[in-house]
Design an enzyme around this catalytic site. Sequence first.
Site, PDB file in Angstrom:
ATOM      1  N   GLU A 156       0.051 -29.188 -75.633  1.00  0.00           N
ATOM      2  CA  GLU A 156       0.234 -27.941 -74.860  1.00  0.00           C
ATOM      3  C   GLU A 156      -0.087 -26.750 -75.753  1.00  0.00           C
ATOM      4  O   GLU A 156       0.570 -25.709 -75.699  1.00  0.00           O
ATOM      5  CB  GLU A 156       1.627 -27.878 -74.242  1.00  0.00           C
ATOM      6  CG  GLU A 156       1.910 -29.122 -73.402  1.00  0.00           C
ATOM      7  CD  GLU A 156       2.568 -28.887 -72.057  1.00  0.00           C
ATOM      8  OE1 GLU A 156       2.911 -27.757 -71.739  1.00  0.00           O
ATOM      9  OE2 GLU A 156       2.730 -29.876 -71.319  1.00  0.00           O
ATOM     10  N   PRO A 209     -12.995 -34.349 -74.995  1.00  0.00           N
ATOM     11  CA  PRO A 209     -13.225 -34.868 -76.344  1.00  0.00           C
ATOM     12  C   PRO A 209     -13.671 -33.774 -77.329  1.00  0.00           C
ATOM     13  O   PRO A 209     -13.266 -33.770 -78.481  1.00  0.00           O
ATOM     14  CB  PRO A 209     -14.329 -35.912 -76.139  1.00  0.00           C
ATOM     15  CG  PRO A 209     -14.151 -36.363 -74.711  1.00  0.00           C
ATOM     16  CD  PRO A 209     -13.645 -35.177 -73.956  1.00  0.00           C
TER      17      PRO A 209
END
Length: 384
Positions: A362, A127
């Site tokens: 990514e 997070p």
Amino acid sequence: MDLELTDEQRAFAQAARDYAQGELAPNAARWDAQAIFPREAFARAGELGFCAIYASPDIGGLGLPRLDATLVFEEMAAVDPSTTAFLTIHNMATWMVGQWGQAEIRESWGPLLASGEKLASYCLTEPNAGSDAGSLTTSARRDGDHYVLNGAKAFISGGGETDLLVVMARTGGDGPGGVSAFAVPADTPGISYGRKEEKMGWNSQSTRPITFEDVRVPGNHLLGEEGEGFKIAMKGLDGGRINIGTCSVGAAQGALDAARQYMTERRQFGRTLSEFQALQFKLADMATHLVAARQMVRLAACKLDAGAPDAGTYCAMAKRFATDMGFQICLDAQQIHGGYGYLRDYPLERLVRDTRVHQILEGTNEIMRVIVARQLLEKGADVR
Ligand SMILES: Cc1cc2nc3c(=O)[nH]c(=O)nc-3n(C[C@H](O)[C@H](O)[C@H](O)COP(=O)(O)OP(=O)(O)OC[C@H]3O[C@@H](n4cnc5c(N)ncnc54)[C@H](O)[C@@H]3O)c2cc1C
């Protein structure tokens, strides 16, 4: 410099096209609309070797070059970027297990992952640690012959559906050097899965947060050495970035094919769309950008296959360029379809929704620029 594919590579791509047409094309829209994770399709991909294309043969992988993997993923992504993208993540995680797993993990999990019987997720993001992944705080404390994991991961593709988690967790001090990588069975006590995220696209694969609470992992589930985890994660992502770029190239090819076909069929002002030069030029630019993106991805794949020192830079450049071009080409193809491109009757809106996230994950495309700029300005990289 030979830019042509070999006969073997063409045959491999044809096998992927057959699989894509037989398994993915008839189902992609339904999997997207109903958010179905198609486990059987992954198992059938495994039968063809597509679950471990570049993983080592000693765990059941095909051990093929990254370039060959791009041929397969491109054919699949032309009809279903979402399902294909999950398959690329599974390939990446499987390769990591084959490359850095200890004997027990390689033997027990390798063949199952390679066959597609079991599936794997890659767990880096947290997070509070997205682009700055090196600041992750999930901890792995040594306790006798086990590690005990505590912390939370976010945005995990396949989370809740997969069987093995490749988890990056902190065993040492601050920064990337304190991170280690682990292969963690997904049903280990103490692992809990959050709600399935509702997303713009990539609906045929789940995305979930994962919490680790006193999760005990045997010491031999460590991948590589303690402190090597961030390096391992980034090595996985070099290939992952080629794969995601490839998914964009594939989707763009699918969109281009659909647009070209539509232009020859749709009539307005007494002519087919293909007779309007404005649209001809758009189609020509789409094809040009598509070829440039494909060549760049293939160049990066060849550099990675050759172990070139600048491979990471090329993977970052290729990912940024291919995902930006791929998304734009899908948008252009949707525009050529007019109002029909907005309807679910046609695949264009799905291709647009699915390729958008390729610019974000990514490593975001901003982070790709950070990587390339650092090489140019700090490391004196030469791109001649
Ligand atoms: C559908 C989906 C699936 C995902 N799957 C996985 C998965 O399987 N495993 C996994 O580990 N992660 C996964 N991710 C996470 C993904 O990799 C992260 O979302 C991504 O790395 C960005 O992190 P963030 O969302 O925290 O954004 P942030 O890092 O908070 O970035 C916010 C914005 O700031 C920009 N920014 C940040 N730092 C800089 C900088 N230095 N210079 C310029 N701009 C900057 C970013 O580019 C972005 O635009 C997934 C994400 C999505 C959406």
